[in-house]
Structures are given as C-alpha cells and as structure tokens.
Design a protein around this motif. Structure first.
Motif, PDB file in Angstrom:
ATOM      1  N   LYS A 134     -30.344 -30.095  75.806  1.00 51.81           N
ATOM      2  CA  LYS A 134     -30.335 -30.477  77.219  1.00 51.81           C
ATOM      3  C   LYS A 134     -31.762 -30.507  77.753  1.00 51.81           C
ATOM      4  O   LYS A 134     -32.666 -29.912  77.181  1.00 51.81           O
ATOM      5  CB  LYS A 134     -29.527 -29.480  78.062  1.00 51.81           C
ATOM      6  CG  LYS A 134     -28.126 -29.213  77.575  1.00 51.81           C
ATOM      7  CD  LYS A 134     -27.206 -30.340  77.895  1.00 51.81           C
ATOM      8  CE  LYS A 134     -25.781 -29.979  77.464  1.00 51.81           C
ATOM      9  NZ  LYS A 134     -24.853 -31.037  77.687  1.00 51.81           N
ATOM     10  N   VAL A 135     -31.930 -31.192  78.890  1.00 45.23           N
ATOM     11  CA  VAL A 135     -33.178 -31.154  79.637  1.00 45.23           C
ATOM     12  C   VAL A 135     -32.896 -30.336  80.887  1.00 45.23           C
ATOM     13  O   VAL A 135     -31.929 -30.614  81.608  1.00 45.23           O
ATOM     14  CB  VAL A 135     -33.678 -32.563  80.003  1.00 45.23           C
ATOM     15  CG1 VAL A 135     -34.908 -32.485  80.909  1.00 45.23           C
ATOM     16  CG2 VAL A 135     -33.989 -33.364  78.742  1.00 45.23           C
ATOM     17  N   TYR A 136     -33.725 -29.340  81.144  1.00 45.21           N
ATOM     18  CA  TYR A 136     -33.529 -28.426  82.267  1.00 45.21           C
ATOM     19  C   TYR A 136     -34.464 -28.808  83.412  1.00 45.21           C
ATOM     20  O   TYR A 136     -35.673 -28.888  83.226  1.00 45.21           O
ATOM     21  CB  TYR A 136     -33.754 -26.981  81.813  1.00 45.21           C
ATOM     22  CG  TYR A 136     -32.711 -26.569  80.808  1.00 45.21           C
ATOM     23  CD1 TYR A 136     -31.509 -26.018  81.227  1.00 45.21           C
ATOM     24  CD2 TYR A 136     -32.891 -26.794  79.443  1.00 45.21           C
ATOM     25  CE1 TYR A 136     -30.522 -25.684  80.307  1.00 45.21           C
ATOM     26  CE2 TYR A 136     -31.912 -26.466  78.524  1.00 45.21           C
ATOM     27  CZ  TYR A 136     -30.729 -25.913  78.963  1.00 45.21           C
ATOM     28  OH  TYR A 136     -29.748 -25.597  78.051  1.00 45.21           O
ATOM     29  N   VAL A 137     -33.876 -29.074  84.581  1.00 48.29           N
ATOM     30  CA  VAL A 137     -34.651 -29.396  85.775  1.00 48.29           C
ATOM     31  C   VAL A 137     -34.653 -28.158  86.658  1.00 48.29           C
ATOM     32  O   VAL A 137     -33.602 -27.722  87.130  1.00 48.29           O
ATOM     33  CB  VAL A 137     -34.060 -30.608  86.535  1.00 48.29           C
ATOM     34  CG1 VAL A 137     -34.811 -30.829  87.847  1.00 48.29           C
ATOM     35  CG2 VAL A 137     -34.105 -31.853  85.663  1.00 48.29           C
ATOM     36  N   CYS A 138     -35.833 -27.590  86.843  1.00 50.83           N
ATOM     37  CA  CYS A 138     -35.977 -26.359  87.620  1.00 50.83           C
ATOM     38  C   CYS A 138     -36.419 -26.673  89.045  1.00 50.83           C
ATOM     39  O   CYS A 138     -37.252 -27.547  89.263  1.00 50.83           O
ATOM     40  CB  CYS A 138     -37.024 -25.454  86.974  1.00 50.83           C
ATOM     41  SG  CYS A 138     -36.564 -24.853  85.337  1.00 50.83           S
TER      42      CYS A 138
END
Length: 153
Positions: free
Chosen positions: A86-90
């Motif tokens: 996954k790509v995590y957007v913080c």
C-alpha cells in the motif's frame, strides 16, 4: 536588480526534475478526495490514509476513511501488521504541525511507501470536504462534498 531573480533561476530541466520530485512526496486534498470516492484510497484500496494526530484529535474530526495512527506510536513493532503493498498518505492538523512529516518519515524509514497531504486537515476543510467524527473511520461520499472536487489553488 530584481529580488526574484537575484538568487538565480533554475533551468527548465532542473525545475522539471524538482517539481516532479515534489509530486512524488506530496498530494493535495482534491486528489485524495477523488481517490477516496473512486475506491483507490480507504478500505480495499491501494492507498491508506493515516491521521498521525492523537486519538482525541482524530475523534474530534478526521478525513473520512482515515485510520488513526499517531506518529509517536509508530515503530517496527506497531507497523509489523501493515501491508507493504500500500501507499500511506499521512496528514495532521495543517501546515503548522509536523505530525504528518514525522509519520511519513517513520514509515519510510521502516520501508513503507508514503506521501504527505499538503495542508493537512486544515486545507481539507478549507477545500470544502467533510470530516468524520468519533473513533470509526467513516467513508467519504459524494454528497459530503461542497460543489464537487476542485483544487482551490
């Protein structure tokens, strides 16, 4: 002499590389909202939105679909169960808060792909997007948008 030009100007090739790199590291509320609505972000999507603030701040209002994961609790043990594909957007409160930067840094150091949401929750709200409250993630729905998705910039 021009104040703007006094420090020099990047060549078009240098400028292109710089701005391309910025886009690899950051996203904006409109693009994130579009991905939440399309299913690219959120449960079952390729993108996981992470609220890096405290659980109390999360409960007061968060981006629908975001999970609460305070940056202060991120480490190898607490991230062990996170999917690596996954790509995590913080995000955090906004430009005056570095929680999103802290979270993105910690996740990247631990081997995760990350992006930071420009302007955090402040710019999310400023662009007219709804927030969810309580401890549940919630789901962004089209009816929750004021006038559709458009970048206010």
């Amino acid at each position: 002499m021009s104040q703007v030009l006094s420090t020099g100007v990047a060549s078009p090739v240098e400028a292109s590389a710089f701005f391309e790199a910025q886009l690899k590291y950051r996203t904006d509320p409109a693009d994130l909202a579009a991905d939440l609505l399309s299913g690219e972000a959120g449960e079952g999507g390729k993108i996981v939105v992470i609220d890096t603030r405290s659980p109390a701040h999360y409960a007061e209002g968060h981006i629908p679909g975001a999970v609460s994961f305070p940056h202060r609790t991120m480490n190898a043990a607490s991230t062990a169960a996170l999917p690596r594909d996954k790509v995590y957007v913080c995000y955090c409160d906004g430009i005056g808060c570095n929680g999103s930067t802290q979270g993105a840094y910690k996740l990247a150091t631990l081997g995760f792909q990350v992006k930071e949401l420009i302007g955090g929750l402040h710019w999310w709200r400023q662009d007219g997007f709804a927030v969810a409250t309580g401890s549940e993630a919630g789901v962004l729905q089209k009816e929750m948008l004021e006038g559709g998705i458009a970048c206010a910039c």
